[in-house]
Write an enzyme that holds these catalytic residues in place. Structure first.
Site, mmCIF file in Angstrom:
data_model
loop_
_atom_site.group_PDB
_atom_site.id
_atom_site.type_symbol
_atom_site.label_atom_id
_atom_site.label_comp_id
_atom_site.label_asym_id
_atom_site.label_seq_id
_atom_site.Cartn_x
_atom_site.Cartn_y
_atom_site.Cartn_z
ATOM 1 N N ASP A 1 0.850 -1.184 0.000
ATOM 2 C CA ASP A 1 0.000 0.000 0.000
ATOM 3 C C ASP A 1 0.887 1.235 0.000
ATOM 4 O O ASP A 1 1.543 1.544 1.001
ATOM 5 C CB ASP A 1 -0.909 -0.001 1.230
ATOM 6 C CG ASP A 1 -1.672 1.308 1.375
ATOM 7 O OD1 ASP A 1 -2.102 1.849 0.334
ATOM 8 O OD2 ASP A 1 -1.836 1.789 2.515
ATOM 9 N N GLY B 1 1.208 5.161 -0.072
ATOM 10 C CA GLY B 1 0.568 6.450 0.105
ATOM 11 C C GLY B 1 1.504 7.557 -0.319
ATOM 12 O O GLY B 1 2.628 7.314 -0.768
ATOM 13 N N ASN B 2 1.073 8.776 -0.160
ATOM 14 C CA ASN B 2 1.913 9.907 -0.551
ATOM 15 C C ASN B 2 3.117 10.074 0.359
ATOM 16 O O ASN B 2 4.137 10.617 -0.043
ATOM 17 C CB ASN B 2 1.082 11.192 -0.547
ATOM 18 C CG ASN B 2 0.035 11.203 -1.643
ATOM 19 O OD1 ASN B 2 0.356 11.113 -2.812
ATOM 20 N ND2 ASN B 2 -1.224 11.276 -1.248
ATOM 21 N N THR B 3 3.002 9.583 1.602
ATOM 22 C CA THR B 3 4.072 9.753 2.582
ATOM 23 C C THR B 3 4.814 8.455 2.867
ATOM 24 O O THR B 3 6.048 8.417 2.849
ATOM 25 C CB THR B 3 3.507 10.326 3.898
ATOM 26 O OG1 THR B 3 2.790 11.536 3.616
ATOM 27 C CG2 THR B 3 4.619 10.616 4.892
ATOM 28 N N PRO C 1 -7.058 4.544 -5.592
ATOM 29 C CA PRO C 1 -7.049 3.120 -5.257
ATOM 30 C C PRO C 1 -7.257 2.854 -3.770
ATOM 31 O O PRO C 1 -7.911 1.873 -3.401
ATOM 32 C CB PRO C 1 -5.656 2.664 -5.711
ATOM 33 C CG PRO C 1 -5.250 3.651 -6.748
ATOM 34 C CD PRO C 1 -5.844 4.956 -6.323
ATOM 35 N N ASP C 2 -6.693 3.714 -2.907
ATOM 36 C CA ASP C 2 -6.863 3.507 -1.471
ATOM 37 C C ASP C 2 -8.325 3.589 -1.069
ATOM 38 O O ASP C 2 -8.783 2.846 -0.184
ATOM 39 C CB ASP C 2 -6.031 4.527 -0.690
ATOM 40 C CG ASP C 2 -6.326 5.972 -1.081
ATOM 41 O OD1 ASP C 2 -6.741 6.211 -2.234
ATOM 42 O OD2 ASP C 2 -6.129 6.866 -0.233
ATOM 43 N N ASP D 1 -10.650 8.335 6.494
ATOM 44 C CA ASP D 1 -9.246 7.929 6.457
ATOM 45 C C ASP D 1 -8.360 9.145 6.719
ATOM 46 O O ASP D 1 -8.330 10.092 5.928
ATOM 47 C CB ASP D 1 -8.917 7.309 5.094
ATOM 48 C CG ASP D 1 -7.528 6.673 5.048
ATOM 49 O OD1 ASP D 1 -6.754 6.861 6.014
ATOM 50 O OD2 ASP D 1 -7.222 5.989 4.064
#
Length: 259
Positions: A6, A8-10, A108-109, A129
């Protein structure tokens, strides 16, 4: 063994599913410059350190950072000899397709969280979220994602405030002892904390009014527990929601002969 990734941006989280449970979760900063070889050295070292002796034979990826996906695909192809499923791509099937405006690309998340939340909690849900952005995803009676809300994330808001007003310091995100701050740090902490309490309460209420039905609120993300200190904002908090959804989507594709 299934490798769930998964991005994410971070941060990027790697988890291994053995068919009955998740054996481990590992986190690394998201960086599009990181090569497949670097991923493998890092990941194999962690696996060996846990003495798992694993043989990964399937992979699934969810990524909100498109530039990272290429090297993750290479990692799966080169080192695990498997073609990964990538959520959001046409060849990755969902149990129920999203119902949104034509031409809209859903993160997608958000699709993964919708699948997981519906599996665990049934229909008529709002999934909150707390990530780089704070998102609200609405899950319909049949489990379809039907839209939602995107607002700036907590840490992103703090960073923007600091950049836009250089005299304001960085502060930790915490619940202040009282609403009215008597110094700059306390004022900032109160603004962020109570501001996001109000944001969640207000958006959830507006969604419920628009849908005209009771809706459970499921929270996920690292900061979710901070905003669940006796305020009755959420029905439950799920810290592994995304990984559960990735596993479900992989299993669904496998059942459909697509994995």
């Amino acid at each position: 063994m299934l490798l769930c990734i998964d991005t994410g941006n971070t941060n990027t989280v790697f988890s291994i599913w053995d068919g009955g449970k998740f054996l481990a979760h590992w986190r690394i900063s998201t960086d599009h410059r990181r090569t497949a070889d670097e991923y493998f050295v890092w990941l194999s070292t962690l696996i060996e350190g846990q003495k798992f002796g694993l043989e990964i034979n399937a992979c699934i990826i969810s990524s909100t950072a498109p530039r990272v996906v290429f090297n993750l695909r290479v990692l799966c192809n080169r080192y695990f000899n498997t073609r990964p499923l990538v959520v959001g791509k046409p060849d990755c099937l969902l149990p129920v397709p999203p119902r949104v405006d034509g031409g809209t690309t859903v993160g997608p998340d958000r699709l993964v969280n919708t699948v997981a939340a519906f599996d665990r909690h049934g229909p008529d849900l709002i999934v909150v979220d707390f990530g780089t952005a704070t998102t609200f995803d609405v899950v319909d009676i049949d489990g379809a994602y039907i839209g939602g809300v995107i607002s700036p994330g907590v840490n992103l808001s703090l960073e923007a405030l600091h950049m836009g007003a250089a005299s304001l310091p960085h502060v930790d995100v915490t619940m202040p002892t009282k609403v009215i701050g008597t110094n700059t740090v306390a004022c900032l902490q109160s603004g962020i904390f109570w501001g996001y309490i109000g944001l969640v309460e207000g958006i959830v209420q507006h969604i419920r009014t628009e849908r005209d039905r009771p809706m459970k609120v499921i929270a996920t993300g690292g900061l979710a527990p901070l905003f669940d200190q006796g305020f009755d904002l959420f029905d439950t908090i799920e810290d592994d929601l995304t990984m559960h959804g990735l596993r479900l989507i992989h299993d669904y594709n496998k059942e459909m002969g697509n994995g």
